[in-house]
Design a protein around this motif. Structure first.
Motif, PDB file in Angstrom:
ATOM      1  N   ARG A   1      -4.273  39.451  72.169  1.00  0.00           N
ATOM      2  CA  ARG A   1      -2.896  39.426  71.663  1.00  0.00           C
ATOM      3  C   ARG A   1      -2.204  40.772  71.871  1.00  0.00           C
ATOM      4  NH1 ARG A   1      -5.240  36.085  67.611  1.00  0.00           N
ATOM      5  NH2 ARG A   1      -5.557  37.849  66.203  1.00  0.00           N
ATOM      6  N   GLN A   2      -2.943  41.857  71.663  1.00  0.00           N
ATOM      7  CA  GLN A   2      -2.344  43.188  71.846  1.00  0.00           C
ATOM      8  C   GLN A   2      -1.951  43.418  73.301  1.00  0.00           C
ATOM      9  OE1 GLN A   2      -4.674  46.344  70.172  1.00  0.00           O
ATOM     10  NE2 GLN A   2      -3.279  47.957  70.848  1.00  0.00           N
ATOM     11  N   VAL A   3      -2.809  43.000  74.224  1.00  0.00           N
ATOM     12  CA  VAL A   3      -2.493  43.163  75.647  1.00  0.00           C
ATOM     13  C   VAL A   3      -1.352  42.245  76.062  1.00  0.00           C
ATOM     14  CG1 VAL A   3      -3.419  42.935  77.992  1.00  0.00           C
ATOM     15  CG2 VAL A   3      -4.821  43.973  76.191  1.00  0.00           C
ATOM     16  N   GLN A   4      -1.306  41.052  75.498  1.00  0.00           N
ATOM     17  CA  GLN A   4      -0.198  40.150  75.800  1.00  0.00           C
ATOM     18  C   GLN A   4       1.141  40.752  75.390  1.00  0.00           C
ATOM     19  OE1 GLN A   4      -1.755  36.701  73.714  1.00  0.00           O
ATOM     20  NE2 GLN A   4      -2.005  35.579  75.653  1.00  0.00           N
ATOM     21  N   LEU A   5       1.159  41.444  74.252  1.00  0.00           N
ATOM     22  CA  LEU A   5       2.395  42.120  73.831  1.00  0.00           C
ATOM     23  C   LEU A   5       2.819  43.178  74.839  1.00  0.00           C
ATOM     24  CD1 LEU A   5       1.767  42.562  69.984  1.00  0.00           C
ATOM     25  CD2 LEU A   5       3.459  41.080  71.080  1.00  0.00           C
ATOM     26  N   LEU A   6       1.845  43.945  75.358  1.00  0.00           N
ATOM     27  CA  LEU A   6       2.156  44.950  76.379  1.00  0.00           C
ATOM     28  C   LEU A   6       2.711  44.285  77.636  1.00  0.00           C
ATOM     29  CD1 LEU A   6      -0.973  47.297  76.132  1.00  0.00           C
ATOM     30  CD2 LEU A   6       1.388  47.916  75.588  1.00  0.00           C
TER      31      LEU A   6
ATOM     32  N   ASP B   1     -17.921  50.081  81.368  1.00  0.00           N
ATOM     33  CA  ASP B   1     -18.668  48.833  81.215  1.00  0.00           C
ATOM     34  C   ASP B   1     -18.891  48.515  79.737  1.00  0.00           C
ATOM     35  OD1 ASP B   1     -18.760  48.490  83.906  1.00  0.00           O
ATOM     36  OD2 ASP B   1     -20.935  48.704  84.120  1.00  0.00           O
ATOM     37  N   ALA B   2     -18.884  47.224  79.412  1.00  0.00           N
ATOM     38  CA  ALA B   2     -19.137  46.715  78.059  1.00  0.00           C
ATOM     39  C   ALA B   2     -17.988  46.976  77.093  1.00  0.00           C
ATOM     40  CB  ALA B   2     -20.442  47.274  77.492  1.00  0.00           C
ATOM     41  N   THR B   3     -16.804  47.250  77.610  1.00  0.00           N
ATOM     42  CA  THR B   3     -15.637  47.388  76.731  1.00  0.00           C
ATOM     43  C   THR B   3     -14.883  46.070  76.592  1.00  0.00           C
ATOM     44  OG1 THR B   3     -14.361  48.215  78.619  1.00  0.00           O
ATOM     45  CG2 THR B   3     -15.298  49.855  77.111  1.00  0.00           C
ATOM     46  N   GLY B   4     -15.332  45.026  77.278  1.00  0.00           N
ATOM     47  CA  GLY B   4     -14.697  43.719  77.140  1.00  0.00           C
ATOM     48  C   GLY B   4     -13.760  43.347  78.261  1.00  0.00           C
ATOM     49  N   LYS B   5     -13.879  44.016  79.404  1.00  0.00           N
ATOM     50  CA  LYS B   5     -12.965  43.730  80.527  1.00  0.00           C
ATOM     51  C   LYS B   5     -13.116  42.302  81.029  1.00  0.00           C
ATOM     52  CE  LYS B   5     -14.258  46.885  83.399  1.00  0.00           C
ATOM     53  NZ  LYS B   5     -15.400  47.255  82.565  1.00  0.00           N
ATOM     54  N   THR B   6     -14.351  41.844  81.191  1.00  0.00           N
ATOM     55  CA  THR B   6     -14.565  40.511  81.745  1.00  0.00           C
ATOM     56  C   THR B   6     -13.983  39.435  80.833  1.00  0.00           C
ATOM     57  OG1 THR B   6     -16.574  41.231  82.887  1.00  0.00           O
ATOM     58  CG2 THR B   6     -16.302  38.866  82.528  1.00  0.00           C
ATOM     59  N   THR B   7     -14.257  39.543  79.524  1.00  0.00           N
ATOM     60  CA  THR B   7     -13.716  38.573  78.573  1.00  0.00           C
ATOM     61  C   THR B   7     -12.195  38.570  78.596  1.00  0.00           C
ATOM     62  OG1 THR B   7     -15.641  38.842  77.137  1.00  0.00           O
ATOM     63  CG2 THR B   7     -13.652  37.912  76.137  1.00  0.00           C
ATOM     64  N   LEU B   8     -11.607  39.782  78.591  1.00  0.00           N
ATOM     65  CA  LEU B   8     -10.150  39.888  78.576  1.00  0.00           C
ATOM     66  C   LEU B   8      -9.529  39.355  79.852  1.00  0.00           C
ATOM     67  CD1 LEU B   8      -7.501  40.838  77.305  1.00  0.00           C
ATOM     68  CD2 LEU B   8      -7.961  43.123  78.251  1.00  0.00           C
ATOM     69  N   THR B   9     -10.064  39.731  80.995  1.00  0.00           N
ATOM     70  CA  THR B   9      -9.458  39.292  82.252  1.00  0.00           C
ATOM     71  C   THR B   9      -9.544  37.778  82.421  1.00  0.00           C
ATOM     72  OG1 THR B   9     -11.547  39.813  83.406  1.00  0.00           O
ATOM     73  CG2 THR B   9      -9.805  41.481  83.466  1.00  0.00           C
ATOM     74  N   GLU B  10     -10.652  37.179  81.982  1.00  0.00           N
ATOM     75  CA  GLU B  10     -10.768  35.720  82.061  1.00  0.00           C
ATOM     76  C   GLU B  10      -9.749  35.052  81.145  1.00  0.00           C
ATOM     77  OE1 GLU B  10     -12.485  33.862  84.000  1.00  0.00           O
ATOM     78  OE2 GLU B  10     -13.965  35.213  84.906  1.00  0.00           O
ATOM     79  N   SER B  11      -9.553  35.621  79.952  1.00  0.00           N
ATOM     80  CA  SER B  11      -8.580  35.057  79.017  1.00  0.00           C
ATOM     81  C   SER B  11      -7.157  35.189  79.553  1.00  0.00           C
ATOM     82  CB  SER B  11      -8.696  35.740  77.656  1.00  0.00           C
ATOM     83  OG  SER B  11      -9.967  35.524  77.082  1.00  0.00           O
ATOM     84  N   LEU B  12      -6.842  36.322  80.136  1.00  0.00           N
ATOM     85  CA  LEU B  12      -5.509  36.519  80.701  1.00  0.00           C
ATOM     86  C   LEU B  12      -5.264  35.580  81.877  1.00  0.00           C
ATOM     87  CD1 LEU B  12      -5.225  40.419  80.620  1.00  0.00           C
ATOM     88  CD2 LEU B  12      -3.917  38.792  79.229  1.00  0.00           C
ATOM     89  N   LYS B  13      -6.285  35.356  82.663  1.00  0.00           N
ATOM     90  CA  LYS B  13      -6.154  34.419  83.778  1.00  0.00           C
ATOM     91  C   LYS B  13      -5.737  33.044  83.271  1.00  0.00           C
ATOM     92  CE  LYS B  13      -9.645  32.246  85.413  1.00  0.00           C
ATOM     93  NZ  LYS B  13     -10.909  31.793  86.060  1.00  0.00           N
ATOM     94  N   ASP B  14      -6.373  32.603  82.192  1.00  0.00           N
ATOM     95  CA  ASP B  14      -6.078  31.274  81.659  1.00  0.00           C
ATOM     96  C   ASP B  14      -4.718  31.220  80.975  1.00  0.00           C
ATOM     97  OD1 ASP B  14      -8.548  30.465  82.574  1.00  0.00           O
ATOM     98  OD2 ASP B  14      -9.560  30.805  80.652  1.00  0.00           O
ATOM     99  N   THR B  15      -4.410  32.232  80.150  1.00  0.00           N
ATOM    100  CA  THR B  15      -3.171  32.167  79.371  1.00  0.00           C
ATOM    101  C   THR B  15      -1.927  32.403  80.234  1.00  0.00           C
ATOM    102  OG1 THR B  15      -3.397  34.515  78.779  1.00  0.00           O
ATOM    103  CG2 THR B  15      -4.298  32.890  77.239  1.00  0.00           C
ATOM    104  N   LEU B  16      -2.050  33.182  81.304  1.00  0.00           N
ATOM    105  CA  LEU B  16      -0.908  33.470  82.167  1.00  0.00           C
ATOM    106  C   LEU B  16      -0.855  32.591  83.402  1.00  0.00           C
ATOM    107  CD1 LEU B  16      -1.014  37.406  82.136  1.00  0.00           C
ATOM    108  CD2 LEU B  16       0.428  35.894  80.735  1.00  0.00           C
ATOM    109  N   GLY B  17      -1.885  31.775  83.605  1.00  0.00           N
ATOM    110  CA  GLY B  17      -1.958  31.026  84.854  1.00  0.00           C
ATOM    111  C   GLY B  17      -2.034  31.952  86.045  1.00  0.00           C
ATOM    112  N   ALA B  18      -2.819  33.032  85.895  1.00  0.00           N
ATOM    113  CA  ALA B  18      -2.864  34.106  86.893  1.00  0.00           C
ATOM    114  C   ALA B  18      -4.065  33.957  87.822  1.00  0.00           C
ATOM    115  CB  ALA B  18      -2.928  35.458  86.187  1.00  0.00           C
ATOM    116  N   THR B  19      -4.002  34.668  88.918  1.00  0.00           N
ATOM    117  CA  THR B  19      -5.146  34.812  89.826  1.00  0.00           C
ATOM    118  C   THR B  19      -5.936  36.045  89.395  1.00  0.00           C
ATOM    119  OG1 THR B  19      -3.949  33.827  91.676  1.00  0.00           O
ATOM    120  CG2 THR B  19      -5.866  35.181  92.213  1.00  0.00           C
ATOM    121  N   LEU B  20      -7.256  35.920  89.296  1.00  0.00           N
ATOM    122  CA  LEU B  20      -8.111  37.037  88.892  1.00  0.00           C
ATOM    123  C   LEU B  20      -8.840  37.589  90.105  1.00  0.00           C
ATOM    124  CD1 LEU B  20      -9.543  38.846  86.837  1.00  0.00           C
ATOM    125  CD2 LEU B  20     -11.136  36.957  86.376  1.00  0.00           C
TER     126      LEU B  20
END
Length: 426
Positions: free
Chosen positions: A414-419, A239-258
């Motif tokens: 950006r780092q996760v997007q590269l992965l 908890d508090a490592t930034g999962k919520t912020t990251l997952t919401e951002s990935l949802k938007d940038t990838l057009g993904a389902t969260l």
């Protein structure tokens, strides 16, 4: 039924190893035998703190034939003991097992009574043997002052387990190659199939009405399916490592389902099952993964899917909680406890966010949310945090990619997007 469970332990009693955990360190191990102890046997370290002529020791092993009721009784027993015994009585977790026999682990407690008279303790223990699924043993020092002996107490029907002439001597022994709790992890602390977790929840129906609500949310069965058209990416981390912020951002940038695990439909039941013993609590969270998996199969045929926590979290927290002591007590890399369940969908990529513990605490303080017991443990117990993180790293199928979450949210994204581009070609 309790008497039969107790009696089933006795034929191999002298082959069993006993472990007692004190002060969060590695367990103290001892064995028992009949007759005179071998000349080379060492006096048991466990009893070294008992003053001569004062104090006695006792062990209680929970021997319920019904493992659901046994798990709940074991969880309640410590409160019962600490609430009723004199303050001079020290209560420590203990277990008994056959070396390398995975179904042999029996849990209980060890009492070190430093009172001048054990009358109060023995009154309570004799009451337990009459009505509860527990096997009680007492330990006393022989006249020579070096040898300790173990006596099995009467069972619930008042028949002697052993006669005084058949007392057991107690001696230190080497521990097993792995921490004893690992003998009981599979399908008790960590579940590796839908059916195993489902059976626990089904058996809870008579004593936990809410278990029936969980059963109603489950898929009728779990079956192998073809790989979906779009990748499935899991974001893990404390908890508090930034999962919520990251997952919401990935949802938007990838057009993904969260999606999240445990799923939203289980949220009203989480606080109740968090208060249950590990067997029931872990089954609940394991089933949450299978509910999430059903939704994954539906959504990943249309869009990429991001999952906020999945099986890695369920397993890592369970393993770190079950195995006491230092990180070295964890099962070795490659152990079967780290294997992925054969009937659970494997994601395309798993990313674990890591963060400096002080920074994570600072972020947690800023959130002001109610924390689970395990999150409270993470806050004040660095060792527990290290075990959780190491368990994450050792889980295979798929392994985790670790990302430092201390930079800005945009840099982490950006780092996760590269992965994702490298692994999932998105």
């Amino acid at each position: 039924m309790a008497r039969r469970a107790v009696m089933s332990l006795l034929p191999q009693w002298s082959s069993r190893v006993f472990s007692v955990e004190q002060d969060g360190t590695s367990p103290c191990y001892f064995a028992v035998g009949r007759g005179a102890p071998p000349r080379e046997s060492a006096p048991p370290r466990l009893f070294a703190s008992v003053p001569p002529g004062c104090g006695r020791c006792y062990s209680l092993l929970v021997c319920a034939a019904d493992r659901i009721r046994g798990a709940r009784y074991h969880a309640e027993l410590r409160d019962k003991l600490t609430g009723a015994l004199p303050p001079e009585c020290r209560v420590s977790p203990m277990s008994s097992f056959l070396t390398n026999a995975s179904d042999s682990l029996v849990k209980g407690y060890f009492l070190n009574d430093h009172t001048e008279s054990p009358v109060a303790s023995e009154r309570l223990l004799r009451d337990l043997t009459r009505r509860d699924p527990v096997l009680v043993c007492s330990y006393s020092r022989r006249a020579d002052g070096q040898v300790w002996t173990q006596h099995l107490w009467s069972n619930s029907e008042g028949e002697a387990m052993e006669t005084p002439q058949e007392e057991y001597y107690v001696a230190d022994c080497d521990g097993p190659g792995q921490h004893p709790s690992t003998l009981g992890i599979i399908n008790s602390d960590v579940f590796y199939s839908f059916e195993e977790a489902c059976e626990v929840m089904r058996q809870c129906g008579d004593i936990i009405p809410e278990a029936k609500s969980v059963m109603e949310l489950l898929p009728s069965r779990v079956e192998a399916r073809s790989r979906p058209d779009f990748p499935v990416i899991v974001i893990e981390g404390l908890d508090a490592t930034g999962k919520t912020t990251l997952t919401e951002s990935l949802k938007d940038t990838l057009g993904a389902t969260l999606l999240r695990s445990p799923p939203q439909c289980l949220s009203p039941l989480r606080s109740l099952f968090d208060r249950e013993p590990p067997l029931i609590r872990r089954a609940f969270y394991a089933l949450g993964n299978y509910i999430t998996m059903e939704k994954v199969h539906q959504e990943a045929m249309k869009t990429p899917v991001i999952i906020d926590r999945f099986w890695h979290s369920t397993a890592a927290y369970a393993i770190a909680t079950a195995v006491s002591g230092p990180v070295s007590n964890l099962p070795a890399q490659g152990s079967e406890v780290y294997r992925w369940p054969s009937d659970l969908f494997q994601p395309s990529l798993v990313v674990v966010l890591t963060l400096d513990p002080e920074e994570r605490k600072r972020r947690l303080r800023g959130r002001g949310l109610e924390k689970t017991e395990e999150e409270q443990e993470l806050d004040h117990n660095q060792l527990f945090r290290l075990k959780v993180e190491e368990a994450y790293r050792r889980i295979s199928g798929p392994a985790c990619a670790t990302v430092d979450a201390s930079p800005s949210a945009d840099q982490v994204l950006r780092q996760v997007q590269l992965l994702i581009r490298g692994k999932c070609h998105l």
